[in-house]
Design a protein around this motif. Structure first.
Motif, PDB file in Angstrom:
ATOM      1  N   ALA A   1     -37.160 -21.782   9.454  1.00 33.47           N
ATOM      2  CA  ALA A   1     -38.424 -22.129  10.123  1.00 33.47           C
ATOM      3  C   ALA A   1     -38.492 -23.624  10.282  1.00 33.47           C
ATOM      4  N   ARG A   2     -39.281 -23.786  11.164  1.00 30.38           N
ATOM      5  CA  ARG A   2     -39.612 -25.101  11.438  1.00 30.38           C
ATOM      6  C   ARG A   2     -40.717 -25.831  10.411  1.00 30.38           C
ATOM      7  N   VAL A   3     -40.475 -27.064  10.018  1.00 26.04           N
ATOM      8  CA  VAL A   3     -41.625 -27.769   9.310  1.00 26.04           C
ATOM      9  C   VAL A   3     -41.867 -29.052  10.011  1.00 26.04           C
ATOM     10  N   TYR A   4     -42.978 -29.289  10.019  1.00 29.10           N
ATOM     11  CA  TYR A   4     -43.658 -30.231  10.936  1.00 29.10           C
ATOM     12  C   TYR A   4     -44.925 -30.796  10.439  1.00 29.10           C
ATOM     13  N   ARG A   5     -45.430 -32.040  11.168  1.00 31.06           N
ATOM     14  CA  ARG A   5     -46.892 -32.682  10.749  1.00 31.06           C
ATOM     15  C   ARG A   5     -48.077 -31.844  11.009  1.00 31.06           C
ATOM     16  N   ASN A   6     -48.744 -31.558  10.087  1.00 30.08           N
ATOM     17  CA  ASN A   6     -50.080 -30.507  10.254  1.00 30.08           C
ATOM     18  C   ASN A   6     -51.137 -31.535  11.209  1.00 30.08           C
ATOM     19  N   THR A   7     -51.956 -30.945  11.880  1.00 33.92           N
ATOM     20  CA  THR A   7     -53.057 -31.527  12.732  1.00 33.92           C
ATOM     21  C   THR A   7     -53.682 -32.732  11.912  1.00 33.92           C
ATOM     22  N   HIS A   8     -53.968 -32.213  10.912  1.00 31.65           N
ATOM     23  CA  HIS A   8     -54.930 -33.284   9.920  1.00 31.65           C
ATOM     24  C   HIS A   8     -54.351 -32.915   8.402  1.00 31.65           C
ATOM     25  N   ARG A   9     -54.298 -33.915   7.588  1.00 38.37           N
ATOM     26  CA  ARG A   9     -53.993 -33.736   6.236  1.00 38.37           C
ATOM     27  C   ARG A   9     -55.063 -32.914   5.657  1.00 38.37           C
ATOM     28  N   GLU A  10     -54.531 -32.262   4.407  1.00 35.78           N
ATOM     29  CA  GLU A  10     -55.471 -31.173   3.680  1.00 35.78           C
ATOM     30  C   GLU A  10     -55.246 -31.744   2.197  1.00 35.78           C
ATOM     31  N   ILE A  11     -56.353 -32.312   1.753  1.00 34.79           N
ATOM     32  CA  ILE A  11     -56.344 -33.035   0.285  1.00 34.79           C
ATOM     33  C   ILE A  11     -57.767 -32.971  -0.307  1.00 34.79           C
ATOM     34  N   GLY A  12     -57.734 -31.893  -1.427  1.00 32.76           N
ATOM     35  CA  GLY A  12     -58.963 -31.477  -2.062  1.00 32.76           C
ATOM     36  C   GLY A  12     -59.026 -30.403  -2.227  1.00 32.76           C
TER      37      GLY A  12
END
Length: 233
Positions: free
Chosen positions: A99-110
Motif C-alpha cells: 500500500a501507499r504511505v503518504y503525507r496526510n492533509t493535516h497532522r492529527e495530534i491529541g
C-alpha cells in the motif's frame, strides 16, 4: 506468548502494554534501532510488535536500518507470525503489503474520536471511542485487509489482515507519562491545524488514558487468543 518489540526511538515505548505483558507473564524482547540492536531469528518470538516513531515509512535512504526492518516485517508476515503495528508500525506494515504511505492533509495530534466499522468488533472496540493520536502520515488500505475505523482527520485508522496482522494508526497504549515524553520530544510538531490539540489539553484527562489502556488490553487479548487458536489447529 513471546513478544518481540521493534522500537524506533527512546520516547515511544510500550506504555501500558508492558504492564499487560508482565501481568500475563509474557516475556518481552527488543530490537532498539536507536541503540543499533540486531534483529532476532523469527523462531524466537510469537508476536512481533512494531512501535511508532517520527520517521516516515518511506525514509529508506535517510534511515539506515529502515529497509532491513521492512524486509524483516515482510518475512514475519510471510511466515505466518502474529504482527501488530502502532502508528509508524501500522504504516510500515501497510507499506510491506504494497500500500501507499503518504503525507496526510493535516497532522492529527491529541485526543480525537474514532468511528469503527463492524470489523472492529472482534477487537472489542465500540462503535465510537476516544484515542490518542500523533501522526502526520497516513496510508491506503492494503489489498486483502479490512478497515476497522476512521476519524474526521484520517480516513484509515486501522486494519486487520488475515486475522493475525493488525495495524493501528492511533495509540491506545499511551500512558500519561508516555504522553508527556512525546510532548517533550516532539512539541515542535504541534501546530494550529484543525486536528491538533494544545499539549496541556492532551495531558489533563487521566480517565481518557485509563479507558484507552483498557481497550489496548482487549486488542492484545485478541492477539493472544489468535495465537492459542493457531497452536491447536
Amino acid at each position: 506468548m513471546r513478544i518481540h518489540v521493534l522500537q524506533h526511538v527512546a520516547y515511544e515505548g510500550l506504555g501500558s502494554i508492558a504492564r499487560w505483558a508482565e501481568k500475563k507473564g509474557y516475556p518481552l524482547s527488543y530490537t532498539r534501532f536507536f541503540e543499533d540492536d540486531g534483529l532476532p531469528d523469527h523462531e524466537s518470538y510469537d508476536l512481533l510488535l512494531i512501535l511508532g516513531g517520527p520517521m516516515s515509512a518511506n525514509d529508506d535512504y535517510n534511515v539506515s536500518w529502515l529497509q532491513t526492518e521492512k524486509s524483516f516485517i515482510s518475512e514475519a508476515i510471510e511466515q505466518g507470525k502474529m504482527v501488530m503495528g502502532i502508528c509508524l508500525g501500522a504504516q510500515l506494515i501497510a507499506r510491506v503489503l504494497g500500500a501507499r504511505v503518504y503525507r496526510n492533509t493535516h497532522r492529527e495530534i491529541g485526543w480525537f474520536p474514532i468511528t469503527t466499522t463492524p470489523n472492529a468488533m472482534v477487537l472489542g472496540l465500540p462503535q465510537q471511542f476516544q484515542a490518542f493520536h500523533w501522526h502526520g502520515d497516513t496510508y491506503d488500505l492494503p489489498d486483502g485487509a479490512i478497515a476497522i475505523g476512521k476519524s474526521e482527520g484520517c480516513a484509515n485508522q486501522g486494519f486487520i489482515y488475515q486475522d493475525r496482522v493488525i495495524g493501528l494508526q492511533f495509540h491506545l497504549e499511551t500512558t500519561p507519562s508516555a504522553a508527556k515524553e512525546l510532548v517533550d520530544a516532539c512539541a515542535h510538531e504541534i501546530d494550529d491545524g484543525p486536528h491538533t490539540q494544545p499539549a496541556e489539553a492532551m495531558l489533563v484527562d487521566l480517565e481518557l488514558f485509563a479507558e484507552a489502556n483498557q481497550r489496548m488490553e482487549l486488542i492484545m487479548g485478541y492477539m493472544a487468543d489468535q495465537l492459542e487458536t493457531n497452536w491447536y489447529m
